[in-house]
Design a protein around this motif. Structure first.
Motif, mmCIF file in Angstrom:
data_model
loop_
_atom_site.group_PDB
_atom_site.id
_atom_site.type_symbol
_atom_site.label_atom_id
_atom_site.label_comp_id
_atom_site.label_asym_id
_atom_site.label_seq_id
_atom_site.Cartn_x
_atom_site.Cartn_y
_atom_site.Cartn_z
ATOM 1 N N LEU A 48 0.807 -1.220 0.000
ATOM 2 C CA LEU A 48 0.000 0.000 0.000
ATOM 3 C C LEU A 48 0.842 1.274 0.000
ATOM 4 C CD1 LEU A 48 -2.675 -1.143 2.593
ATOM 5 C CD2 LEU A 48 -3.067 -0.725 0.153
ATOM 6 N N ARG A 72 -6.958 -1.218 8.683
ATOM 7 C CA ARG A 72 -7.430 0.174 8.762
ATOM 8 C C ARG A 72 -6.211 1.064 8.987
ATOM 9 N NH1 ARG A 72 -12.476 2.489 10.303
ATOM 10 N NH2 ARG A 72 -13.158 0.391 10.799
ATOM 11 N N SER A 73 -6.166 2.157 8.228
ATOM 12 C CA SER A 73 -5.071 3.116 8.397
ATOM 13 C C SER A 73 -5.430 4.117 9.487
ATOM 14 C CB SER A 73 -4.798 3.854 7.077
ATOM 15 O OG SER A 73 -5.855 4.747 6.799
ATOM 16 N N LYS A 77 -9.041 4.896 6.586
ATOM 17 C CA LYS A 77 -9.332 4.145 5.354
ATOM 18 C C LYS A 77 -9.181 2.648 5.624
ATOM 19 C CE LYS A 77 -7.587 7.875 2.498
ATOM 20 N NZ LYS A 77 -6.501 8.316 1.619
ATOM 21 N N GLU A 78 -10.088 1.854 5.026
ATOM 22 C CA GLU A 78 -10.017 0.396 5.174
ATOM 23 C C GLU A 78 -9.546 -0.236 3.885
ATOM 24 O OE1 GLU A 78 -13.464 -1.610 6.615
ATOM 25 O OE2 GLU A 78 -13.011 -1.071 8.674
ATOM 26 N N TYR A 79 -8.757 -1.289 4.026
ATOM 27 C CA TYR A 79 -8.212 -2.010 2.890
ATOM 28 C C TYR A 79 -8.445 -3.504 3.077
ATOM 29 C CZ TYR A 79 -5.674 2.375 2.278
ATOM 30 O OH TYR A 79 -5.356 3.695 2.128
ATOM 31 N N SER A 80 -8.731 -4.187 1.976
ATOM 32 C CA SER A 80 -8.824 -5.644 1.950
ATOM 33 C C SER A 80 -7.597 -6.159 1.223
ATOM 34 C CB SER A 80 -10.061 -6.104 1.190
ATOM 35 O OG SER A 80 -11.223 -5.723 1.859
ATOM 36 N N CYS A 81 -6.883 -7.065 1.856
ATOM 37 C CA CYS A 81 -5.666 -7.609 1.260
ATOM 38 C C CYS A 81 -5.726 -9.130 1.216
ATOM 39 C CB CYS A 81 -4.437 -7.181 2.049
ATOM 40 S SG CYS A 81 -4.149 -5.399 2.055
ATOM 41 N N CYS A 99 -3.904 -5.710 -2.569
ATOM 42 C CA CYS A 99 -4.752 -4.917 -1.657
ATOM 43 C C CYS A 99 -5.613 -3.926 -2.449
ATOM 44 C CB CYS A 99 -3.882 -4.123 -0.689
ATOM 45 S SG CYS A 99 -2.879 -5.140 0.406
ATOM 46 N N GLN A 100 -6.838 -3.759 -1.963
ATOM 47 C CA GLN A 100 -7.765 -2.774 -2.525
ATOM 48 C C GLN A 100 -8.419 -2.024 -1.382
ATOM 49 O OE1 GLN A 100 -8.523 -6.183 -3.219
ATOM 50 N NE2 GLN A 100 -7.242 -6.278 -5.014
ATOM 51 N N ARG A 101 -8.752 -0.780 -1.661
ATOM 52 C CA ARG A 101 -9.482 0.013 -0.681
ATOM 53 C C ARG A 101 -10.926 -0.458 -0.648
ATOM 54 N NH1 ARG A 101 -10.133 6.504 -0.258
ATOM 55 N NH2 ARG A 101 -11.226 6.423 1.706
ATOM 56 N N LYS A 102 -11.469 -0.575 0.556
ATOM 57 C CA LYS A 102 -12.870 -1.015 0.712
ATOM 58 C C LYS A 102 -13.813 0.137 0.464
ATOM 59 C CE LYS A 102 -14.158 -4.218 3.604
ATOM 60 N NZ LYS A 102 -14.494 -4.878 4.830
#
Length: 102
Positions: A48, A72-73, A77-81, A99-102
């Motif tokens: 990321l 979560r940053s 922001k939330e990310y799925s990895c 990884c992608q942002r949710k």
């Protein structure tokens, strides 16, 4: 000619014999996962472009050879990895996370 012939039985038996090792490998990979929470965070942070200290692990689960994590940053922001590997079958090595942002 009977519905369930000998050739069909042999084909079915051969198919089952070929599938059994695949199921066993998937189960072994899932049970031998070596990815610690810290490693999941560190590898995901690299993908990321963030520092590991900026992320917290919200949840994770392993299915077969993949580990799925939600992070979560500090900015919210939330990310799925998804991380492939990190188990006995891959000698602990893993591919870079996707990884992608949710």
């Amino acid at each position: 000619m009977p519905f369930f012939s000998i050739s069909r039985a042999l084909t079915l038996g051969a198919s089952l014999i070929c599938l059994l090792p695949l199921v066993a490998c998937s189960s072994l990979a899932e049970k031998s996962n070596m990815l610690s929470d810290e490693r999941v965070i560190a590898e995901s942070a690299g993908a990321l472009g963030l520092a590991p200290a900026e992320l917290s692990l919200q949840s994770r689960h392993t299915s077969g050879t993949n580990t799925y994590a939600v992070l979560r940053s500090r900015a919210g922001k939330e990310y799925s990895c998804t991380i492939n590997g990190g188990n006995l079958l891959s000698f602990g090595m893993s591919n870079p996370p996707s990884c992608q942002r949710k």
